[in-house]
Design a protein around this motif. Structure first.
Motif, PDB file in Angstrom:
ATOM      1  N   VAL A 317       0.692  -0.983   0.062  1.00 57.90           N
ATOM      2  CA  VAL A 317      -0.109  -0.074   0.084  1.00 57.90           C
ATOM      3  C   VAL A 317       0.983   1.495  -0.117  1.00 57.90           C
ATOM      4  O   VAL A 317       0.686   2.375  -0.612  1.00 57.90           O
ATOM      5  N   LEU A 318       1.757   1.306   0.925  1.00 58.12           N
ATOM      6  CA  LEU A 318       2.838   2.378   0.907  1.00 58.12           C
ATOM      7  C   LEU A 318       3.555   2.591  -0.403  1.00 58.12           C
ATOM      8  O   LEU A 318       3.687   3.754  -0.957  1.00 58.12           O
ATOM      9  N   TRP A 319       3.976   1.315  -1.096  1.00 55.56           N
ATOM     10  CA  TRP A 319       4.488   1.606  -2.437  1.00 55.56           C
ATOM     11  C   TRP A 319       3.822   2.112  -3.433  1.00 55.56           C
ATOM     12  O   TRP A 319       4.118   2.937  -4.146  1.00 55.56           O
ATOM     13  N   GLY A 320       2.577   1.601  -3.319  1.00 57.65           N
ATOM     14  CA  GLY A 320       1.454   2.130  -4.377  1.00 57.65           C
ATOM     15  C   GLY A 320       1.042   3.600  -4.331  1.00 57.65           C
ATOM     16  O   GLY A 320       1.320   4.388  -5.424  1.00 57.65           O
ATOM     17  N   LEU A 321       1.105   4.102  -3.008  1.00 55.70           N
ATOM     18  CA  LEU A 321       0.929   5.636  -2.735  1.00 55.70           C
ATOM     19  C   LEU A 321       2.276   6.567  -3.458  1.00 55.70           C
ATOM     20  O   LEU A 321       1.808   7.304  -4.069  1.00 55.70           O
ATOM     21  N   GLY A 322       3.367   6.003  -3.157  1.00 54.90           N
ATOM     22  CA  GLY A 322       4.419   6.804  -3.629  1.00 54.90           C
ATOM     23  C   GLY A 322       4.718   6.385  -5.349  1.00 54.90           C
ATOM     24  O   GLY A 322       4.659   7.716  -6.036  1.00 54.90           O
ATOM     25  N   ALA A 323       4.401   5.124  -5.868  1.00 58.95           N
ATOM     26  CA  ALA A 323       4.680   4.790  -7.144  1.00 58.95           C
ATOM     27  C   ALA A 323       3.651   5.688  -7.979  1.00 58.95           C
ATOM     28  O   ALA A 323       3.856   6.417  -9.185  1.00 58.95           O
ATOM     29  N   GLY A 324       2.456   5.857  -7.501  1.00 58.43           N
ATOM     30  CA  GLY A 324       1.404   6.572  -8.250  1.00 58.43           C
ATOM     31  C   GLY A 324       1.619   7.932  -8.062  1.00 58.43           C
ATOM     32  O   GLY A 324       0.906   8.682  -9.142  1.00 58.43           O
ATOM     33  N   ALA A 325       2.286   8.571  -7.253  1.00 55.76           N
ATOM     34  CA  ALA A 325       2.617  10.101  -7.202  1.00 55.76           C
ATOM     35  C   ALA A 325       3.415  10.596  -8.029  1.00 55.76           C
ATOM     36  O   ALA A 325       3.576  11.733  -8.164  1.00 55.76           O
ATOM     37  N   ILE A 326       4.272   9.743  -8.593  1.00 54.89           N
ATOM     38  CA  ILE A 326       5.706  10.007  -9.607  1.00 54.89           C
ATOM     39  C   ILE A 326       5.311  10.946 -10.621  1.00 54.89           C
ATOM     40  O   ILE A 326       5.820  11.917 -10.741  1.00 54.89           O
ATOM     41  N   PRO A 327       4.318  10.584 -11.713  1.00 59.72           N
ATOM     42  CA  PRO A 327       4.048  11.388 -12.754  1.00 59.72           C
ATOM     43  C   PRO A 327       3.677  12.887 -12.312  1.00 59.72           C
ATOM     44  O   PRO A 327       4.235  13.978 -12.974  1.00 59.72           O
TER      45      PRO A 327
END
Length: 397
Positions: A317-327
Motif C-alpha cells: 500500500v505504501l509503495w502504491g501511494l509513492g509510485a502513483g504520485a511520481i508522474p
C-alpha cells in the motif's frame, strides 16, 4: 468553434481567451492518456491467445510490449524537437488519431511484423501525447492549480494500471483478442471527438528544435531533477517488474490474496496520484522527498521481510501511494522550475521514464537470475533512496 489561448501574466488567474470549460478540456486529455496507456498494457493480458493465433511463442509475442517502449524512448524528444509552432489542439488530436490507427492495425494484422509496426505507432502517440500534455494543460488552468490539473490527466495512467489487464483478459476470453483491440480503437475515436469539441486553440511560444532540448538537458537545476527521476523510476521498476515472484514466496499467499494485494496496490496508486496534485501545489519540496522515500522504504522492507504477509500488505500500500504520485510530482516540479520549457522538459521526462523502466526491468532481472528476488528489491530500495537524496537538493522555484 475554438478560441485562442495565450499565456496569462498573472499565475493565479486562468489563461486569457481559454475555452468556457477548461476543466472539461483537461478531462478529455486525461481520457486520452487513459486510452493510450490502456492500449499499451493490453498485450500483457492477451499474450497467450495472440501467440496461439500467430503460431509464435509467448516470449516472441511479448515483443509487442517492447516495440511500444522502444518507440516511446525516442518519440517524446523527437516530436518536441521537430514540431513547428502549430496549434497544439491539432497535435493532440492527431496523436489520439494515431493511437486509433495503431489499434486497428494490430487488430487486423495477419503477421507479427505488421503488429510490431502498429505497436511502434502507439509508442509514438503515447510518448508524444504525454510529453506535450503538461504544456497544453498549463495553458488551460491557472498556474497555482496546475498540480491538481495534472492529477486529472494522470488519473488516466492510474485507472489503466488498475483496469487494463483484467478488463483486457475478460473481454479477450469472450470476444477474442482482435475484438479487444478494435474496442480500444472505438474508445479512442470517442475520445478524439470529445477532444475536438472541448479543446480550444492552443498556441505556444516555446522554441522547437534540438537546441532547446539540449539547453534544457544542460541546465544544472533541471539535469539534477532528471537524475533523481532516473534513480527513482529505475528502482521502482527493478522491483515492480518482479512483484509476482516476490509475492509467490510469501507464506500463506494464494490466488485470492494475490488478487487482493494487487488491487490494494492499484487503489493506493490512484490515491497517491490524487494526493500528489494537492500537495504538489502547496508543499512541493516535501512531496519530492516523501515520494521516493516511500518507494525506497517499501521495496527495501519487502526485500528484508517479504516473507511476512502482514509486512507485504502494509508495504505494498505504501509503495502504491509513492509510485502513483511520481508522474504528477515530476510534472508539477518541472512547471514550477522551468515554466518556459514545458515542451522540451516534457519530452525529456518521457525519455527518462521509458529508459529507466527498461533499465530497471533489466537490472532487476539480472539480480533475480544471479542471486534472488530479495536482493533485487533491496537494490531497488537503494536506487529510490538515492533518488530521494537527489530530490532533496533540487530547486523548487
Amino acid at each position: 468553434m475554438s478560441t485562442q489561448v495565450t499565456t496569462a501574466p498573472d499565475p493565479t488567474a486562468a489563461p486569457a481567451g481559454v475555452a468556457r470549460r477548461p476543466w472539461w478540456a483537461v478531462v478529455t486529455l486525461g481520457l486520452g492518456i487513459l486510452t493510450l496507456v490502456t492500449s499499451e498494457f493490453l498485450p500483457s493480458s492477451l499474450l497467450s491467445p495472440i501467440a496461439a493465433d500467430l503460431g509464435i511463442s509467448d516470449g516472441t509475442a511479448g515483443q509487442l510490449v517492447t516495440a511500444t517502449a522502444v518507440a516511446g524512448i525516442l518519440a517524446g524528444p523527437v516530436i518536441v524537437a521537430s514540431l513547428p509552432p502549430v496549434d497544439r489542439r491539432l497535435v493532440m488530436v492527431a496523436l489520439t488519431a494515431l493511437s486509433v490507427g495503431s489499434n486497428v492495425v494490430v487488430a487486423l494484422a495477419p503477421s507479427l511484423p505488421l503488429m510490431l509496426a502498429g505497436r511502434a505507432l502507439l509508442g509514438v502517440a503515447l510518448s508524444g501525447f504525454w510529453a506535450l500534455s503538461l504544456s497544453v494543460v498549463s495553458r488551460l488552468v491557472p498556474a497555482q492549480r496546475l498540480g491538481r490539473a495534472m492529477t486529472i490527466v494522470n488519473t488516466g495512467v492510474s485507472l489503466a494500471t488498475v483496469a487494463a489487464i483484467p478488463v483486457g483478459a475478460f473481454l479477450g476470453e469472450r470476444a477474442g483478442w482482435r475484438a479487444v483491440f478494435l474496442g480500444a480503437a472505438a474508445v479512442g475515436v470517442l475520445t478524439l471527438v470529445l477532444q475536438l469539441t472541448a479543446l480550444p486553440r492552443i498556441l505556444v511560444d516555446e522554441r522547437s528544435g534540438l537546441r532547446p532540448l539540449l539547453d534544457t538537458l544542460r541546465t544544472p537545476a533541471l539535469a539534477l531533477g532528471f537524475v533523481g527521476l532516473a534513480l527513482l523510476v529505475t528502482g521502482n521498476f527493478a522491483a515492480f517488474t518482479y512483484l509476482r515472484p516476490m509475492l509467490d514466496g510469501v507464506g500463506g499467499m494464494n490466488a485470492g490474496l494475490l488478487a487482493v494485494v494487487l488491487a490494494a496496490y492499484g487503489v493506493a496508486s490512484f490515491a497517491g496520484n490524487v494526493v500528489a496534485g494537492v500537495v504538489g501545489d502547496r508543499r512541493l519540496r516535501a512531496l519530492l522527498v516523501a515520494v521516493p522515500l516511500a518507494v525506497a522504504a517499501s521495496t527495501a522492507a519487502l526485500g528484508i521481510a517479504g516473507d511476512s504477509l502482514l509486512v507485504v500488505v502494509g508495504t505494498v500500500v505504501l509503495w502504491g501511494l509513492g509510485a502513483g504520485a511520481i508522474p504528477t510530482m515530476i510534472q508539477t516540479w518541472l512547471a514550477r522550475v522551468a515554466p518556459d520549457r514545458l515542451e522540451s522538459g516534457g519530452g525529456l521526462i518521457v525519455a527518462t521514464f521509458q529508459t529507466s523502466i527498461a533499465l530497471g526491468a533489466a537490472l532487476g532481472g539480472l539480480l533475480v537470475d544471479a542471486f534472488d528476488v530479495d536482493l533485487a528489491f533491496l537494490v531497488a530500495g537503494l536506487a529510490a533512496g538515492l533518488g530521494a537524496l537527489v530530490f532533496s537538493r533540487v530547486r523548487t522555484g
